[in-house]
Write an enzyme that holds these catalytic residues in place. Structure first.
Site, short mmCIF file in Angstrom:
data_model
loop_
_atom_site.label_atom_id
_atom_site.label_comp_id
_atom_site.label_asym_id
_atom_site.label_seq_id
_atom_site.Cartn_x
_atom_site.Cartn_y
_atom_site.Cartn_z
N HIS A 153 -11.19 -41.79 37.74
CA HIS A 153 -10.62 -40.57 37.13
C HIS A 153 -11.44 -40.13 35.92
O HIS A 153 -10.91 -39.52 35.00
CB HIS A 153 -9.17 -40.77 36.69
CG HIS A 153 -8.28 -41.33 37.75
ND1 HIS A 153 -7.46 -40.55 38.53
CD2 HIS A 153 -8.09 -42.61 38.18
CE1 HIS A 153 -6.80 -41.32 39.38
NE2 HIS A 153 -7.18 -42.58 39.19
N LYS A 280 -32.66 -28.14 22.95
CA LYS A 280 -32.10 -28.39 24.28
C LYS A 280 -33.08 -29.04 25.24
O LYS A 280 -34.27 -28.75 25.24
CB LYS A 280 -31.64 -27.07 24.93
CG LYS A 280 -30.43 -26.44 24.31
CD LYS A 280 -29.12 -27.22 24.50
CE LYS A 280 -28.62 -27.26 25.91
NZ LYS A 280 -28.24 -25.94 26.41
N GLU A 287 -29.18 -30.07 38.29
CA GLU A 287 -28.21 -28.98 38.44
C GLU A 287 -28.48 -28.17 39.71
O GLU A 287 -27.57 -27.73 40.40
CB GLU A 287 -28.26 -28.06 37.22
CG GLU A 287 -27.75 -28.71 35.95
CD GLU A 287 -28.00 -27.83 34.74
OE1 GLU A 287 -27.06 -27.15 34.32
OE2 GLU A 287 -29.13 -27.82 34.23
#
Ligand code: ARG
Length: 462
Positions: A153, A280, A287
């Site tokens: 979970h 970044k 992705e």
């Protein structure tokens, strides 16, 4: 053979409408089938000669001309690859080219070519799966002793090792390998010689062309063979499933590479920067693998929707099977290669994983297991350890930090000695059941995976 000179124009009194013609053209996409189309034509021409359907000398002339055709000889204005090859052949041997189409149809040609292509593609994909598995095996062995939090979970559950986590990804890929091997088997039946739908009056030898093309059997029904595209559905399903597996690896790497986890740094080679935020480092390749799963699932749905309710036999709708098939195989092969390289070059922050492994009361189950091993019903043990966790949460401490005098207050069965089981490595070592994270179980698992990996193929491994 372009719009004005077609392979089927005899009964037609006018040329097709421009848009209708270009709407139906498949030549560009069919080019991927060039090798298969030539191989099929050669096998067919040889067989026609051997069975004396056409004179042996003509068969030889056609075969050697076919061997000389190059993709650049084909007219891009052609309707499809079949028309283009026939035109190119006509350039070389004149009207004898027309004899090649004796006892065959574009319907059995395309069914055969697509099977041949899919079988070859499936083999390439299997090799890439093996390659990714070998990266996973090496990393799993290297990190077999590195503890990390295990999750369910997305919550900390029980400590595991990085090696154990990585090795788990070996098995979905093994099942993918089996699926692609089964796909090769599904492609192994040769439709050539089925004609348009009902066979042919000529005394052909279908087994001869089948074995020349490397098929181990011939299709039993001409009507079914020209219409069957189940193998395309199998391929698209296998591709979508494998992409979903790669996306799950990607998703973990995306999560783990964020500051909140800080478990891994992906190589700059597989990351990109932000145009505005200089700090970044975005995990773009991961992705995109994750993002392109939808394309493969969509291709499978589009294919099934196209096939649904098609009457026997060939229908032009079926032309729509190939663009997605070619594109999705390429996508999966690229994604397999990328994933192997991303994993191989990733830097795992093992000290961060080690530091986090025992946090969040991740060894609470092990303590409950210990109480249960002493004879207490597990439900009761669960309850007692639950109270201990609550106590720790109230005071903001770990289980191992609970003072001995407080332990007995929580329950008389608890003592300081027992808390040794809450040590991360002890907890990991205790879970040594087959398939578990414990060291003996892990050694058995990785040995099994390595043995399977060194065998050729996937299927025969059971
Ligand atoms: N371009 C067609 C396809 O890909 C080839 C078969 C065409 N057959 C026909 N009768 N029009 O499915």
């Amino acid at each position: 053979m372009n719009k004005n000179r077609k392979m089927w124009g005899g009964a037609f009194t006018s040329v097709p409408n421009d848009l209708a013609w270009s709407f139906g053209q498949s030549f560009r996409n069919d080019l991927a089938l060039f090798d298969q189309e030539i191989a099929i034509s050669i096998a067919h021409a040889k067989m026609l000669g051997m069975c004396r359907v056409i004179p042996a000398a003509e068969s030889r002339r056609i075969v050697s001309a076919l061997k000389a055709i190059k993709p650049s000889d084909l007219d891009p204005a052609s309707e499809d690859i079949h028309a283009a090859v026939e035109s190119a052949l006509r350039e070389k041997v004149g009207d004898a080219a027309g004899k090649l189409h004796t006892a065959r149809s574009r319907n059995d040609q395309i069914a055969t070519a697509t099977r041949l292509w899919t079988r070859a593609a499936s083999k390439r994909t299997q090799a890439r799966i093996k390659k990714l598995q070998s990266v996973i095996l090496a990393l799993a062995a290297k990190h077999s002793d590195v503890p990390m939090p295990g999750y369910t979970h997305q919550q900390r559950a029980q400590p595991i090792t990085l090696g154990y986590h990585l090795l788990a990804h070996f098995w979905p890929l093994q099942r993918d390998g089996v699926r692609f091997e089964q796909l090769s088997e599904a492609c192994d039946s040769c439709p050539l010689g089925s004609g348009a739908l009902s066979g042919t009056p000529f005394p052909i030898d279908r087994k001869l062309t089948a074995s020349e093309l490397g098929f181990s059997r011939i299709s039993p029904s001409a009507l079914d063979a020209v219409s069957d595209r189940d193998f395309v559905g199998d391929a698209l399903h296998a591709i979508a499933t494998a992409m979903q597996h790669l996306a799950r690896i990607s998703q973990e790497l995306i999560l783990w590479s964020g500051a909140e986890f800080g478990f891994v740094k992906l190589s700059d080679a597989f990351s990109t920067g932000s145009s505005i935020m200089p700090q970044k480092r975005n995990p773009d390749s991961c992705e995109l693998i994750r993002g392109r799963v939808g394309k493969t699932v969509g291709a499978w749905v589009a294919f099934q929707t196209m096939m649904k309710a098609l009457p026997f036999a060939y229908n032009r709708d079926q032309q729509e099977d190939k663009a997605a098939l070619f594109e999705c195989f390429k996508l999966l092969d690229d994604a397999l290669e990328l994933t192997a390289n991303i994993l191989r070059t990733a830097k795992f922050h093992t000290s961060k994983m080690r530091a986090e492994a025992g946090k969040g009361f991740s060894t609470a189950t092990t303590l409950a297991d210990q109480l249960a091993a002493g004879g207490m019903p597990f439900r009761q043990a669960h309850e007692i350890v639950g109270k201990l966790v609550l106590y720790c949460e109230q005071y903001g401490i770990e289980i191992s930090e609970v003072p001995a005098e407080h332990l007995r207050k929580i329950h008389s069965c608890l003592d300081a000695n027992m808390l040794k089981s809450t040590d991360v490595m002890a907890s990991i070592a205790s879970r040594d059941s087959e398939g578990g994270v414990g060291p003996k179980a892990f050694r058995t698992q990785i040995a099994k995976a390595k043995a399977l990996h060194t065998k050729q193929g996937f299927l025969q491994n059971g």
